[in-house]
Design a protein around this motif. Sequence first.
Motif, PDB file in Angstrom:
ATOM      1  N   GLY A  52       0.807  -1.213   0.000  1.00 46.32           N
ATOM      2  CA  GLY A  52       0.000   0.000   0.000  1.00 46.32           C
ATOM      3  C   GLY A  52       0.839   1.261   0.000  1.00 46.32           C
ATOM      4  N   GLY A  53       2.092   1.148  -0.401  1.00 45.72           N
ATOM      5  CA  GLY A  53       2.972   2.315  -0.442  1.00 45.72           C
ATOM      6  C   GLY A  53       3.787   2.527   0.810  1.00 45.72           C
ATOM      7  N   TYR A  54       3.530   1.718   1.876  1.00 48.32           N
ATOM      8  CA  TYR A  54       4.318   1.856   3.108  1.00 48.32           C
ATOM      9  C   TYR A  54       5.621   1.089   2.962  1.00 48.32           C
ATOM     10  N   SER A  55       6.674   1.603   3.616  1.00 48.42           N
ATOM     11  CA  SER A  55       7.982   0.940   3.511  1.00 48.42           C
ATOM     12  C   SER A  55       8.409   0.275   4.807  1.00 48.42           C
ATOM     13  N   LYS A  56       7.720   0.540   5.932  1.00 47.26           N
ATOM     14  CA  LYS A  56       8.136  -0.015   7.221  1.00 47.26           C
ATOM     15  C   LYS A  56       6.929  -0.436   8.046  1.00 47.26           C
ATOM     16  N   ALA A  57       7.217  -1.209   9.117  1.00 44.56           N
ATOM     17  CA  ALA A  57       6.165  -1.583  10.063  1.00 44.56           C
ATOM     18  C   ALA A  57       5.792  -0.360  10.895  1.00 44.56           C
ATOM     19  N   ASN A  58       4.742  -0.494  11.699  1.00 46.00           N
ATOM     20  CA  ASN A  58       4.346   0.600  12.581  1.00 46.00           C
ATOM     21  C   ASN A  58       5.466   0.937  13.554  1.00 46.00           C
ATOM     22  N   SER A  59       5.493   2.166  14.023  1.00 42.55           N
ATOM     23  CA  SER A  59       6.569   2.627  14.911  1.00 42.55           C
ATOM     24  C   SER A  59       6.592   1.869  16.234  1.00 42.55           C
ATOM     25  N   ASN A  60       5.454   1.268  16.632  1.00 39.44           N
ATOM     26  CA  ASN A  60       5.413   0.517  17.891  1.00 39.44           C
ATOM     27  C   ASN A  60       5.841  -0.937  17.722  1.00 39.44           C
ATOM     28  N   GLY A  61       6.346  -1.284  16.513  1.00 40.37           N
ATOM     29  CA  GLY A  61       6.855  -2.633  16.284  1.00 40.37           C
ATOM     30  C   GLY A  61       5.801  -3.637  15.869  1.00 40.37           C
ATOM     31  N   THR A  62       4.553  -3.196  15.683  1.00 36.10           N
ATOM     32  CA  THR A  62       3.502  -4.116  15.233  1.00 36.10           C
ATOM     33  C   THR A  62       3.430  -4.111  13.716  1.00 36.10           C
ATOM     34  N   SER A  63       2.799  -5.134  13.169  1.00 29.61           N
ATOM     35  CA  SER A  63       2.746  -5.292  11.719  1.00 29.61           C
ATOM     36  C   SER A  63       1.698  -4.375  11.102  1.00 29.61           C
ATOM     37  N   LYS A  64       2.054  -3.762   9.957  1.00 30.34           N
ATOM     38  CA  LYS A  64       1.069  -2.977   9.215  1.00 30.34           C
ATOM     39  C   LYS A  64       0.065  -3.898   8.539  1.00 30.34           C
ATOM     40  N   THR A  65       0.515  -5.103   8.201  1.00 31.76           N
ATOM     41  CA  THR A  65      -0.392  -6.085   7.602  1.00 31.76           C
ATOM     42  C   THR A  65      -1.289  -6.663   8.693  1.00 31.76           C
ATOM     43  N   GLU A  66      -2.595  -6.563   8.509  1.00 29.67           N
ATOM     44  CA  GLU A  66      -3.538  -7.065   9.522  1.00 29.67           C
ATOM     45  C   GLU A  66      -4.346  -8.247   9.017  1.00 29.67           C
ATOM     46  N   LYS A  67      -4.390  -8.435   7.699  1.00 31.00           N
ATOM     47  CA  LYS A  67      -5.230  -9.479   7.113  1.00 31.00           C
ATOM     48  C   LYS A  67      -4.389 -10.625   6.552  1.00 31.00           C
ATOM     49  N   PHE A  68      -5.040 -11.778   6.444  1.00 36.37           N
ATOM     50  CA  PHE A  68      -4.519 -12.835   5.583  1.00 36.37           C
ATOM     51  C   PHE A  68      -5.079 -12.521   4.204  1.00 36.37           C
ATOM     52  N   GLN A  69      -4.185 -12.268   3.246  1.00 33.74           N
ATOM     53  CA  GLN A  69      -4.660 -11.849   1.928  1.00 33.74           C
ATOM     54  C   GLN A  69      -3.862 -12.512   0.826  1.00 33.74           C
ATOM     55  N   MET A  70      -4.587 -12.956  -0.194  1.00 29.81           N
ATOM     56  CA  MET A  70      -3.975 -13.635  -1.337  1.00 29.81           C
ATOM     57  C   MET A  70      -3.845 -12.668  -2.510  1.00 29.81           C
ATOM     58  N   TYR A  71      -2.698 -12.719  -3.170  1.00 29.49           N
ATOM     59  CA  TYR A  71      -2.453 -11.885  -4.343  1.00 29.49           C
ATOM     60  C   TYR A  71      -2.150 -12.784  -5.536  1.00 29.49           C
ATOM     61  N   GLN A  72      -3.007 -12.697  -6.548  1.00 29.39           N
ATOM     62  CA  GLN A  72      -2.817 -13.508  -7.749  1.00 29.39           C
ATOM     63  C   GLN A  72      -1.756 -12.864  -8.632  1.00 29.39           C
ATOM     64  N   LEU A  73      -0.754 -13.638  -8.991  1.00 23.08           N
ATOM     65  CA  LEU A  73       0.335 -13.096  -9.794  1.00 23.08           C
ATOM     66  C   LEU A  73      -0.081 -12.923 -11.249  1.00 23.08           C
ATOM     67  N   LYS A  74       0.286 -11.780 -11.807  1.00 24.99           N
ATOM     68  CA  LYS A  74       0.062 -11.499 -13.218  1.00 24.99           C
ATOM     69  C   LYS A  74       1.406 -11.292 -13.886  1.00 24.99           C
ATOM     70  N   PHE A  75       1.451 -11.566 -15.176  1.00 21.95           N
ATOM     71  CA  PHE A  75       2.719 -11.412 -15.875  1.00 21.95           C
ATOM     72  C   PHE A  75       2.502 -10.805 -17.244  1.00 21.95           C
ATOM     73  N   LYS A  76       3.530 -10.113 -17.690  1.00 19.37           N
ATOM     74  CA  LYS A  76       3.496  -9.458 -18.989  1.00 19.37           C
ATOM     75  C   LYS A  76       4.013 -10.439 -20.033  1.00 19.37           C
ATOM     76  N   SER A  77       3.096 -10.960 -20.854  1.00 18.93           N
ATOM     77  CA  SER A  77       3.484 -11.982 -21.826  1.00 18.93           C
ATOM     78  C   SER A  77       4.050 -11.373 -23.105  1.00 18.93           C
ATOM     79  N   GLU A  78       3.581 -10.193 -23.450  1.00 20.04           N
ATOM     80  CA  GLU A  78       4.054  -9.475 -24.621  1.00 20.04           C
ATOM     81  C   GLU A  78       3.706  -8.006 -24.441  1.00 20.04           C
ATOM     82  N   PRO A  79       4.315  -7.123 -25.206  1.00 14.65           N
ATOM     83  CA  PRO A  79       4.063  -5.694 -25.016  1.00 14.65           C
ATOM     84  C   PRO A  79       2.569  -5.358 -25.034  1.00 14.65           C
TER      85      PRO A  79
END
Length: 565
Positions: free
Chosen positions: A334-361
């Motif tokens: 989501g554009g964040y580069s680090k965890a929260n300042s209190n050491g907890t995870s910014k990620t809160e959900k279990f989330q799946m990301y389907q990989l996409k690929f560039k097959s041709e221009p």
Amino acid sequence: MKKMKNNLENIEPLTGIGLQHYNILLLGVIGAGKSSFYNTVATVFENKVKDIAPTAEELSSVTNEVHAYDILNENGDKINIKLLDIRGYEEERGYEHELDLILDGKIADGYEFPDKSPARDDIIITNTNPTINDQVHLVCLIVDSTKFKIQSDKMVDQIDTIKKLIRRRGLPLVAVATKFDHLCPKISEDADHIYLSPKAKDETSAMSETFGIELRHIFPIVNYINDHEEITPGKNKLVIEALHSMMQITRDHLFHHRGALRDEDNSWSMRVKRLQVCRSNEHRENEIKDLCQEMSDDNTLRVLCYGPVNSGKSSFIDSIMSLLTGKIVSRATGGYSKANSNGTSKTEKFQMYQLKFKSEPGKTNTSNVFFCDMPGIQDKEGVKLEQAKLIVKGHVPNKFKIQNKSIDKDSKHFVKDAGSMCKIHCVCFLFDISNIETLTETFKETCKRFQWWLSNKDIPYVVVVTKGDQTSTAVRDNALQIYENKLIRENKDKLIEYFSFKESKIFPVRNYVHENQTLPEIDALLLDALKEIVSIGYEYLGDNSGDESVVSDSSTDDESSSDQE
């Protein structure tokens, strides 16, 4: 020059002989500039004029002890090179039996030279069991270019004796020629002029003939002498070139005469050679093409990214998507580069990301591979081990906010009938390789238990180590230096020690965090890791095709029912 300096700052000991650092012994007549040479080296690497080793224009030696000096970079980190400074020799006082013992590492840092040469039996050996890290690997003769031609017969004898001792051990001998700025006013104004000065050229040739040292092994330099001197590129260049050449000679010597392994003989360093660094779009598309065909298999492959907070899990997923599409992606972070300042995870959900690929221009395809993100593991609160197991079994739905929320078979969102395609088929352990020391004992124990559980289920896993670029500027400048960095190697070995990981299953990567376009070197590391993940994931799916008992709810979840060791 910058590249040479970076190479020296990140030089690694050759493997196979227990080497931890390189030792260069500085020899020279009184007043030749040995201590000044060390101070100059320190000045170049720390980027401020240093006066660590005592110096003076005196008839007697200022240095009267063995001093083993470290070289530090601007950050105060030690470089794997030590310079050994000892008293200067003179007509009536050479090194006699002392030099033998210094070369062998039997006289250690702090040894005081008596006024007169002692008999062999009178010398107190301070190191009775020297190792290769105590011994000298190269001898550097410091020569005053203004005085070397004026030598008495006794001084010539002293030099011959010293050379015989060095040659008898087969050690490489080089020379650093100092005080060229005293010979030529133009060199005093600009050290770069040393390459244009006929006087400097003639004196260097004469030095080679006088001392019997190859001309290519004589390095002219101009020392920094005064605190108020301005640091100049010309002086720095001479020192860096000299030290860089010395290291090449030293490493060749250790390889040929001490049985050291070259980098190409080391399995970890060798891996950089198998990487596919794609410099053109065509090369890149061809390299990814076969992998994308495999990722379009009818079977769905799910990969879970698991690791402590701030280990780079979400950034790794974004980086894999950036690799495949050829443009920077920030979906998981989501554009964040680090965890929260209190050491907890910014990620809160279990989330799946389907990989996409560039097959041709201009065309993007969807694969059947999903990378799954989850909150980072913490000692307190956060996701527990049992919840991670439920994710692997397919009982946790996509986008479920699992951070600080329990889920079990009686929970509303619990997926009861999880088929094999809902489950995890490969786990990717992620670690911040720049900061292994922060792993707590609690996390290590949790990780080991999860490892055991996965192994018991025959679920494959790999290890991805991130943030290598935070270990040094060399890795930041060139991602492929990740295999050469000392701290990364040491921390990789610690991971193997802690968790018994196979080295062949550890993949160093650099995530895309602040970049605005993909880079061939970073892509090469990511591609190497992705190929292994896809390969072992689909191999697991093939071995268990149609078997709905895979990752089942069985008694084997009870860790007490089997020996975990």
